[in-house]
Design a protein around this motif. Structure first.
Motif, PDB file in Angstrom:
ATOM      1  N   ASN A 192       0.847  -1.209   0.000  1.00 15.67           N
ATOM      2  CA  ASN A 192       0.000   0.000   0.000  1.00 15.67           C
ATOM      3  C   ASN A 192       0.881   1.257   0.000  1.00 15.67           C
ATOM      4  OD1 ASN A 192       0.788  -0.652   2.639  1.00 15.67           O
ATOM      5  ND2 ASN A 192      -1.101   0.060   3.595  1.00 15.67           N
ATOM      6  N   GLU A 196       1.313   4.164  -2.901  1.00 22.03           N
ATOM      7  CA  GLU A 196       1.184   5.599  -2.583  1.00 22.03           C
ATOM      8  C   GLU A 196       2.411   6.374  -3.090  1.00 22.03           C
ATOM      9  OE1 GLU A 196      -1.475   6.662  -0.198  1.00 22.03           O
ATOM     10  OE2 GLU A 196      -0.946   8.755  -0.540  1.00 22.03           O
ATOM     11  N   THR A 219       6.343  12.022   0.662  1.00 19.73           N
ATOM     12  CA  THR A 219       5.675  10.718   0.777  1.00 19.73           C
ATOM     13  C   THR A 219       6.705   9.635   1.096  1.00 19.73           C
ATOM     14  OG1 THR A 219       4.049  11.499  -0.830  1.00 19.73           O
ATOM     15  CG2 THR A 219       4.072   9.146  -0.381  1.00 19.73           C
ATOM     16  N   HIS A 230       7.115  -1.382   9.998  1.00 24.12           N
ATOM     17  CA  HIS A 230       6.106  -2.446   9.851  1.00 24.12           C
ATOM     18  C   HIS A 230       6.800  -3.786   9.603  1.00 24.12           C
ATOM     19  CE1 HIS A 230       2.851   0.325   9.969  1.00 24.12           C
ATOM     20  NE2 HIS A 230       2.126  -0.112   8.951  1.00 24.12           N
TER      21      HIS A 230
HETATM   22  P1  NDP Z   1      -1.335   0.474   7.537  1.00 25.02           P
HETATM   23  O1  NDP Z   1      -0.879  -0.495   6.509  1.00 25.02           O
HETATM   24  O2  NDP Z   1      -0.528   0.612   8.783  1.00 25.02           O
HETATM   25  O3  NDP Z   1      -2.824   0.100   8.007  1.00 25.02           O
HETATM   26  C1  NDP Z   1      -3.894   0.140   7.118  1.00 25.02           C
HETATM   27  C2  NDP Z   1      -5.127  -0.499   7.795  1.00 25.02           C
HETATM   28  O4  NDP Z   1      -5.018  -1.915   7.778  1.00 25.02           O
HETATM   29  C3  NDP Z   1      -5.300  -0.125   9.260  1.00 25.02           C
HETATM   30  O5  NDP Z   1      -6.680  -0.130   9.559  1.00 25.02           O
HETATM   31  C4  NDP Z   1      -4.602  -1.254  10.007  1.00 25.02           C
HETATM   32  O6  NDP Z   1      -5.092  -1.436  11.299  1.00 25.02           O
HETATM   33  C5  NDP Z   1      -4.942  -2.438   9.115  1.00 25.02           C
HETATM   34  N1  NDP Z   1      -3.874  -3.434   9.084  1.00 25.02           N
HETATM   35  C6  NDP Z   1      -2.603  -3.221   8.671  1.00 25.02           C
HETATM   36  N2  NDP Z   1      -1.894  -4.362   8.705  1.00 25.02           N
HETATM   37  C7  NDP Z   1      -2.726  -5.314   9.158  1.00 25.02           C
HETATM   38  C8  NDP Z   1      -2.574  -6.726   9.428  1.00 25.02           C
HETATM   39  N3  NDP Z   1      -1.412  -7.343   9.216  1.00 25.02           N
HETATM   40  N4  NDP Z   1      -3.635  -7.417   9.907  1.00 25.02           N
HETATM   41  C9  NDP Z   1      -4.820  -6.780  10.114  1.00 25.02           C
HETATM   42  N5  NDP Z   1      -5.032  -5.458   9.875  1.00 25.02           N
HETATM   43  C10 NDP Z   1      -3.997  -4.720   9.395  1.00 25.02           C
HETATM   44  O7  NDP Z   1      -1.497   1.885   6.783  1.00 25.02           O
HETATM   45  P2  NDP Z   1      -1.663   3.369   7.400  1.00 25.02           P
HETATM   46  O8  NDP Z   1      -2.778   3.354   8.386  1.00 25.02           O
HETATM   47  O9  NDP Z   1      -0.338   3.914   7.782  1.00 25.02           O
HETATM   48  O10 NDP Z   1      -2.097   4.155   6.069  1.00 25.02           O
HETATM   49  C11 NDP Z   1      -3.384   3.977   5.515  1.00 25.02           C
HETATM   50  C12 NDP Z   1      -3.398   4.547   4.074  1.00 25.02           C
HETATM   51  O11 NDP Z   1      -3.024   5.925   4.076  1.00 25.02           O
HETATM   52  C13 NDP Z   1      -2.403   3.829   3.153  1.00 25.02           C
HETATM   53  O12 NDP Z   1      -3.020   3.663   1.900  1.00 25.02           O
HETATM   54  C14 NDP Z   1      -1.242   4.789   3.048  1.00 25.02           C
HETATM   55  O13 NDP Z   1      -0.597   4.673   1.802  1.00 25.02           O
HETATM   56  C15 NDP Z   1      -1.920   6.152   3.224  1.00 25.02           C
HETATM   57  N6  NDP Z   1      -0.989   7.103   3.847  1.00 25.02           N
HETATM   58  C16 NDP Z   1      -0.374   8.053   3.063  1.00 25.02           C
HETATM   59  C17 NDP Z   1       0.574   8.897   3.596  1.00 25.02           C
HETATM   60  C18 NDP Z   1       1.308   9.888   2.731  1.00 25.02           C
HETATM   61  O14 NDP Z   1       2.333  10.422   3.155  1.00 25.02           O
HETATM   62  N7  NDP Z   1       0.853  10.184   1.511  1.00 25.02           N
HETATM   63  C19 NDP Z   1       0.900   8.874   5.028  1.00 25.02           C
HETATM   64  C20 NDP Z   1       0.213   7.842   5.756  1.00 25.02           C
HETATM   65  C21 NDP Z   1      -0.694   7.003   5.169  1.00 25.02           C
HETATM   66  P3  NDP Z   1      -4.427  -0.626  12.552  1.00 25.02           P
HETATM   67  O15 NDP Z   1      -4.765   0.829  12.310  1.00 25.02           O
HETATM   68  O16 NDP Z   1      -5.076  -1.221  13.750  1.00 25.02           O
HETATM   69  O17 NDP Z   1      -2.940  -0.874  12.508  1.00 25.02           O
END
Ligand code: NDP
Length: 253
Positions: A192, A196, A219, A230
């Motif tokens: 993901n 991005e 980004t 992660h």
């Molecule tokens: P994550 O990958 O940390 O988490 C995304 C979601 O999936 C969260 O709800 C998380 O739950 C859940 N999740 C993640 N891994 C697992 C797993 N192994 N098992 C079950 N659930 C999981 O992404 P972010 O929250 O950091 O980011 C979300 C979106 O925002 C992404 O598409 C990212 O690209 C975008 N983003 C963009 C940024 C930029 O600079 N342009 C900055 C930050 C994000 P939980 O929250 O409980 O961990």
């Protein structure tokens, strides 16, 4: 304000700040999701937090367009549509797709996101619409626009699909984390974030702008350290985590 944002020195300084933030994030993890930590002040519901954080980005660049004299410039309209396609999803769709609400997010993180999005949207909107004339319509057939758009669309598809794989791992609030499989998870822990990053590299190329480059740099500064964190977390938590999987770039990193 727009005069300030149109100064290239400001954009270069903004990129310098991104480098500082990127290095800092190698040690200090942004405290939300699995890296939540105490000491970052009061929390708010994650869904509302995402909307509040991302809405300014959705609005600021189109506002710059509205304030400009580019109303009838096809290329400027296309730039706005590309931007809005991403941020409509990020601000108004993504937060509501999950069946379970995410962990509460610190208000301080949301506030930093708002500041970033206002400044970043203002910087991009100012350079694209408020300084100088619009691109000629022929730009839409230029190799840089076509290549950049291809990268942007590819990145967006990867980002949305990779987020949906994660969402499907969380079928109840108490489900915790599981090892994602399939799609690009076969090669990397955070496709993901890879998607991005591709999106904003594509944006930098398709707009051929310094502000676009600064967004791509920011980004990477945000998401590369988070992908490494992660990846290390997965390896710590799951002893049988696939050894060949990388953090962000297949076979490389
Ligand atoms: P994550 O990958 O940390 O988490 C995304 C979601 O999936 C969260 O709800 C998380 O739950 C859940 N999740 C993640 N891994 C697992 C797993 N192994 N098992 C079950 N659930 C999981 O992404 P972010 O929250 O950091 O980011 C979300 C979106 O925002 C992404 O598409 C990212 O690209 C975008 N983003 C963009 C940024 C930029 O600079 N342009 C900055 C930050 C994000 P939980 O929250 O409980 O961990």
């Amino acid at each position: 304000m727009f005069e300030f944002l149109s100064n290239p020195v400001v954009t270069v300084a903004w990129m310098g700040l991104a480098a500082v933030v990127g290095v800092t994030l190698l040690w200090v993890r942004a405290p939300y999701g699995r890296h939540s930590a105490s000491g970052w002040g009061p929390l708010m519901p994650a869904r509302i937090g995402w909307v509040v954080m991302e809405l300014p980005a959705l609005l600021v660049l189109p506002i710059c367009f509205v304030l400009s004299s580019h109303w009838h410039a096809t290329v400027s309209v296309v730039f706005v549509l590309i931007w809005v396609a991403h941020y409509l999803h990020r601000a108004m769709v993504y937060p509501f797709l999950s069946r379970v609400p995410g962990r509460p997010i610190p208000i301080s993180v949301v506030a930093m996101g708002v500041v970033f999005n206002v400044f970043n949207g203002g910087l991009n909107g100012t350079e694209l619409f408020l300084t100088g004339p619009p691109h000629e319509t022929g730009w839409l057939q230029d190799g840089r626009f076509i290549f950049g758009l291809t990268i942007f669309v590819l990145g967006m598809v990867i980002n949305i699909k990779a987020d949906s794989v994660l969402r499907n791992l969380r079928w109840s609030q108490h489900a915790g984390y599981r090892v994602p499989h399939g799609f690009l998870y076969r090669w990397v822990s955070c496709p993901n974030y890879l998607g991005e990053i591709l999106e904003w590299i594509g944006w930098a190329v398709l707009t051929w702008s310094l502000a676009g480059v600064s967004f791509a740099v920011w980004t990477i500064a945000n998401l590369l350290p988070r992908a490494l964190a992660h990846h290390a977390w997965y390896r710590r938590e799951f002893p049988d985590y696939p050894a060949s999987r990388r953090a962000l770039i297949p076979y490389v990193l």
